[in-house]
Scaffold this motif. Structure first.
Motif, PDB file in Angstrom:
ATOM      1  N   ALA A   1      62.535  21.085  20.057  1.00 40.61           N
ATOM      2  CA  ALA A   1      62.260  22.347  19.357  1.00 40.61           C
ATOM      3  C   ALA A   1      61.966  23.485  20.327  1.00 40.61           C
ATOM      4  CB  ALA A   1      61.087  22.161  18.401  1.00 40.61           C
ATOM      5  N   ALA A   2      61.435  23.157  21.497  1.00 39.46           N
ATOM      6  CA  ALA A   2      61.071  24.197  22.467  1.00 39.46           C
ATOM      7  C   ALA A   2      62.295  24.889  23.056  1.00 39.46           C
ATOM      8  CB  ALA A   2      60.228  23.594  23.588  1.00 39.46           C
ATOM      9  N   ILE A   3      63.414  24.182  23.150  1.00 38.97           N
ATOM     10  CA  ILE A   3      64.610  24.752  23.780  1.00 38.97           C
ATOM     11  C   ILE A   3      65.119  25.979  23.022  1.00 38.97           C
ATOM     12  CG2 ILE A   3      67.038  24.302  24.334  1.00 38.97           C
ATOM     13  CD1 ILE A   3      66.195  21.461  25.140  1.00 38.97           C
ATOM     14  N   PRO A   4      65.390  25.893  21.719  1.00 37.56           N
ATOM     15  CA  PRO A   4      65.819  27.113  21.018  1.00 37.56           C
ATOM     16  C   PRO A   4      64.735  28.184  20.962  1.00 37.56           C
ATOM     17  CG  PRO A   4      65.494  25.309  19.458  1.00 37.56           C
ATOM     18  CD  PRO A   4      65.437  24.725  20.827  1.00 37.56           C
ATOM     19  N   ALA A   5      63.463  27.777  20.973  1.00 39.62           N
ATOM     20  CA  ALA A   5      62.375  28.756  20.962  1.00 39.62           C
ATOM     21  C   ALA A   5      62.372  29.576  22.257  1.00 39.62           C
ATOM     22  CB  ALA A   5      61.033  28.054  20.784  1.00 39.62           C
ATOM     23  N   PHE A   6      62.541  28.921  23.402  1.00 45.66           N
ATOM     24  CA  PHE A   6      62.579  29.633  24.679  1.00 45.66           C
ATOM     25  C   PHE A   6      63.864  30.454  24.802  1.00 45.66           C
ATOM     26  CE2 PHE A   6      58.906  27.322  25.794  1.00 45.66           C
ATOM     27  CZ  PHE A   6      58.397  27.827  26.983  1.00 45.66           C
ATOM     28  N   ASP A   7      64.969  29.938  24.259  1.00 40.87           N
ATOM     29  CA  ASP A   7      66.214  30.704  24.291  1.00 40.87           C
ATOM     30  C   ASP A   7      66.099  31.971  23.443  1.00 40.87           C
ATOM     31  OD1 ASP A   7      67.475  29.005  26.012  1.00 40.87           O
ATOM     32  OD2 ASP A   7      68.689  27.990  24.491  1.00 40.87           O
ATOM     33  N   ALA A   8      65.410  31.870  22.312  1.00 39.73           N
ATOM     34  CA  ALA A   8      65.214  33.042  21.460  1.00 39.73           C
ATOM     35  C   ALA A   8      64.366  34.089  22.182  1.00 39.73           C
ATOM     36  CB  ALA A   8      64.548  32.635  20.145  1.00 39.73           C
ATOM     37  N   LYS A   9      63.353  33.630  22.913  1.00 40.62           N
ATOM     38  CA  LYS A   9      62.512  34.542  23.687  1.00 40.62           C
ATOM     39  C   LYS A   9      63.333  35.223  24.780  1.00 40.62           C
ATOM     40  CE  LYS A   9      58.306  34.755  26.494  1.00 40.62           C
ATOM     41  NZ  LYS A   9      57.168  33.975  27.064  1.00 40.62           N
TER      42      LYS A   9
ATOM     43  N   ASN B   1      70.594  43.348  26.115  1.00 36.02           N
ATOM     44  CA  ASN B   1      72.025  43.367  26.426  1.00 36.02           C
ATOM     45  C   ASN B   1      72.385  42.439  27.586  1.00 36.02           C
ATOM     46  OD1 ASN B   1      72.466  45.281  24.429  1.00 36.02           O
ATOM     47  ND2 ASN B   1      72.156  47.011  25.842  1.00 36.02           N
ATOM     48  N   GLY B   2      71.380  42.042  28.357  1.00 34.12           N
ATOM     49  CA  GLY B   2      71.649  41.139  29.473  1.00 34.12           C
ATOM     50  C   GLY B   2      71.645  39.677  29.078  1.00 34.12           C
ATOM     51  N   ALA B   3      71.466  39.370  27.790  1.00 40.11           N
ATOM     52  CA  ALA B   3      71.397  37.980  27.345  1.00 40.11           C
ATOM     53  C   ALA B   3      72.742  37.270  27.473  1.00 40.11           C
ATOM     54  CB  ALA B   3      70.899  37.915  25.896  1.00 40.11           C
ATOM     55  N   ALA B   4      73.827  37.983  27.168  1.00 44.40           N
ATOM     56  CA  ALA B   4      75.152  37.346  27.195  1.00 44.40           C
ATOM     57  C   ALA B   4      75.502  36.803  28.580  1.00 44.40           C
ATOM     58  CB  ALA B   4      76.220  38.326  26.701  1.00 44.40           C
ATOM     59  N   PRO B   5      75.341  37.575  29.663  1.00 40.99           N
ATOM     60  CA  PRO B   5      75.627  37.010  31.002  1.00 40.99           C
ATOM     61  C   PRO B   5      74.726  35.834  31.346  1.00 40.99           C
ATOM     62  CG  PRO B   5      75.536  39.405  31.090  1.00 40.99           C
ATOM     63  CD  PRO B   5      75.053  39.015  29.732  1.00 40.99           C
TER      64      PRO B   5
ATOM     65  N   ARG C   1      66.537  35.879  24.676  1.00 40.79           N
ATOM     66  CA  ARG C   1      67.406  36.877  24.026  1.00 40.79           C
ATOM     67  C   ARG C   1      66.635  38.150  23.731  1.00 40.79           C
ATOM     68  NH1 ARG C   1      69.416  32.095  21.528  1.00 40.79           N
ATOM     69  NH2 ARG C   1      71.620  31.753  22.073  1.00 40.79           N
ATOM     70  N   ARG C   2      65.399  38.013  23.250  1.00 46.04           N
ATOM     71  CA  ARG C   2      64.589  39.197  22.948  1.00 46.04           C
ATOM     72  C   ARG C   2      64.247  39.963  24.219  1.00 46.04           C
ATOM     73  NH1 ARG C   2      61.847  35.392  19.683  1.00 46.04           N
ATOM     74  NH2 ARG C   2      60.147  35.293  21.208  1.00 46.04           N
ATOM     75  N   THR C   3      63.935  39.243  25.285  1.00 44.93           N
ATOM     76  CA  THR C   3      63.523  39.888  26.538  1.00 44.93           C
ATOM     77  C   THR C   3      64.693  40.533  27.256  1.00 44.93           C
ATOM     78  OG1 THR C   3      61.760  38.242  26.804  1.00 44.93           O
ATOM     79  CG2 THR C   3      62.365  39.516  28.746  1.00 44.93           C
TER      80      THR C   3
ATOM     81  N   GLY D   1      59.984  25.047  39.748  1.00 41.81           N
ATOM     82  CA  GLY D   1      60.335  26.174  40.602  1.00 41.81           C
ATOM     83  C   GLY D   1      61.736  26.700  40.375  1.00 41.81           C
ATOM     84  N   LEU D   2      62.366  26.315  39.270  1.00 47.64           N
ATOM     85  CA  LEU D   2      63.708  26.802  38.948  1.00 47.64           C
ATOM     86  C   LEU D   2      63.690  28.328  38.867  1.00 47.64           C
ATOM     87  CD1 LEU D   2      66.560  25.677  38.046  1.00 47.64           C
ATOM     88  CD2 LEU D   2      65.786  26.059  35.702  1.00 47.64           C
ATOM     89  N   ARG D   3      64.698  28.965  39.433  1.00 48.77           N
ATOM     90  CA  ARG D   3      64.759  30.431  39.402  1.00 48.77           C
ATOM     91  C   ARG D   3      65.256  30.899  38.037  1.00 48.77           C
ATOM     92  NH1 ARG D   3      63.606  33.027  43.693  1.00 48.77           N
ATOM     93  NH2 ARG D   3      64.590  34.915  42.886  1.00 48.77           N
ATOM     94  N   ASN D   4      64.437  30.577  37.048  1.00 44.61           N
ATOM     95  CA  ASN D   4      64.717  30.962  35.668  1.00 44.61           C
ATOM     96  C   ASN D   4      63.369  31.163  34.975  1.00 44.61           C
ATOM     97  OD1 ASN D   4      65.533  31.325  33.047  1.00 44.61           O
ATOM     98  ND2 ASN D   4      66.196  29.211  32.735  1.00 44.61           N
ATOM     99  N   PRO D   5      62.991  32.399  34.700  1.00 45.15           N
ATOM    100  CA  PRO D   5      61.672  32.644  34.104  1.00 45.15           C
ATOM    101  C   PRO D   5      61.588  32.304  32.629  1.00 45.15           C
ATOM    102  CG  PRO D   5      62.870  34.710  34.322  1.00 45.15           C
ATOM    103  CD  PRO D   5      63.732  33.645  34.960  1.00 45.15           C
ATOM    104  N   TYR D   6      62.703  31.882  32.041  1.00 40.47           N
ATOM    105  CA  TYR D   6      62.740  31.658  30.599  1.00 40.47           C
ATOM    106  C   TYR D   6      62.742  30.179  30.242  1.00 40.47           C
ATOM    107  CZ  TYR D   6      64.233  36.442  31.268  1.00 40.47           C
ATOM    108  OH  TYR D   6      64.304  37.753  31.685  1.00 40.47           O
ATOM    109  N   THR D   7      61.998  29.394  31.019  1.00 37.06           N
ATOM    110  CA  THR D   7      61.883  27.977  30.717  1.00 37.06           C
ATOM    111  C   THR D   7      60.586  27.424  31.291  1.00 37.06           C
ATOM    112  OG1 THR D   7      63.017  25.834  30.835  1.00 37.06           O
ATOM    113  CG2 THR D   7      63.055  27.191  32.821  1.00 37.06           C
TER     114      THR D   7
END
Length: 230
Positions: free
Chosen positions: A156-164, A171-175, A166-168, A93-99
């Motif tokens: 291996a899943a960690i950089p894969a989800f981080d790459a996703k 410009n909001g990836a940096a914050p 960044r794509r999604t 339930g972490l408020r992070n849709p990218y994991t």
């Protein structure tokens, strides 16, 4: 079933259960038919059941030693598992849709990242800790395949989800990446972060440690091997 047959079958079905629903939009059709909550509840129960089967089948497979089990190696799971269990309960339930385990409809606020400031992929990190810690004392071929595979997949899943992400985010990836971390203890030194997160974190930590204690004492009964170093 004897020899490697059960282990191979259990491992094959477990892996297939994670890939087949994605073929031909099957998962989306099932979610549309029964609802997202029921689907993922049933899927989670199935995955956990299959995982237990894989672990039990690995113990029944022929013993082919790659390295011996020294007494000190049993300390590794006992040190890592309390941390891994707490990470699991902090990750659901972490408020992070990218994991994995994060709320898919959540919009992460870089100003208030919550537990993601400590770890944005707690379930993957927990899986890597569980697998890596159990790999050390289990040097036979069946368990090396089991725990080694899970450790590699989790890492291996960690950089894969981080790459996703960044794509999604574009410009909001940096914050997002500036406010979160793979693993950091710095938020605990931030008074405002502690004020906002201390209570839910304490509750989830207590639940995680309680479940770990129960799992530790039920390990022999459920898995057939004592987890204690002595």
């Amino acid at each position: 079933m004897t020899g490697w047959t059960e282990y191979t079958l259990a491992l094959t079905i477990f892996v297939a259960s994670h890939f087949l629903p994605r073929i031909g939009g099957l998962r989306d059709r099932l979610i549309g038919a029964v609802g997202r909550r029921l689907y993922f509840s049933a899927y989670g129960f199935l995955s956990l059941t299959l995982l237990v089967w894989v672990i039990v089948a690995a113990g029944r497979a022929p013993y082919v030693e790659l390295w011996p089990q020294a007494p000190w190696t049993r300390w590794m799971p006992n040190i890592a598992m309390p941390i891994a269990t707490v990470l699991v309960f902090c990750g659901f339930g972490l408020r992070n849709p990218y994991t994995l385990g994060g709320k898919r409809d959540a919009i992460i606020d870089p100003e208030k990242p919550g537990f993601a400031a400590v770890c944005r992929h707690p379930l993957f990190l927990a899986l890597a800790l569980w697998a890596g810690a159990h790999l050390v004392p289990n040097g036979d071929l069946a368990h090396v395949i089991l725990f080694g595979s899970f450790a590699i997949m989790a890492v291996a899943a960690i950089p894969a989800f981080d790459a996703k992400a960044r794509r999604t985010l574009g410009n909001g990836a940096a914050p997002y990446f500036g406010a979160t971390a793979i693993l950091s203890l710095r938020p605990f030194a931030d008074e405002s972060w502690r004020a906002a997160n201390a209570r839910p974190l304490a509750i989830r930590t207590a639940i995680g440690l309680l479940i770990w204690t129960a799992a530790l004492h039920l390990h022999t009964l459920l898995i057939g091997v004592s987890p204690f170093p002595a």
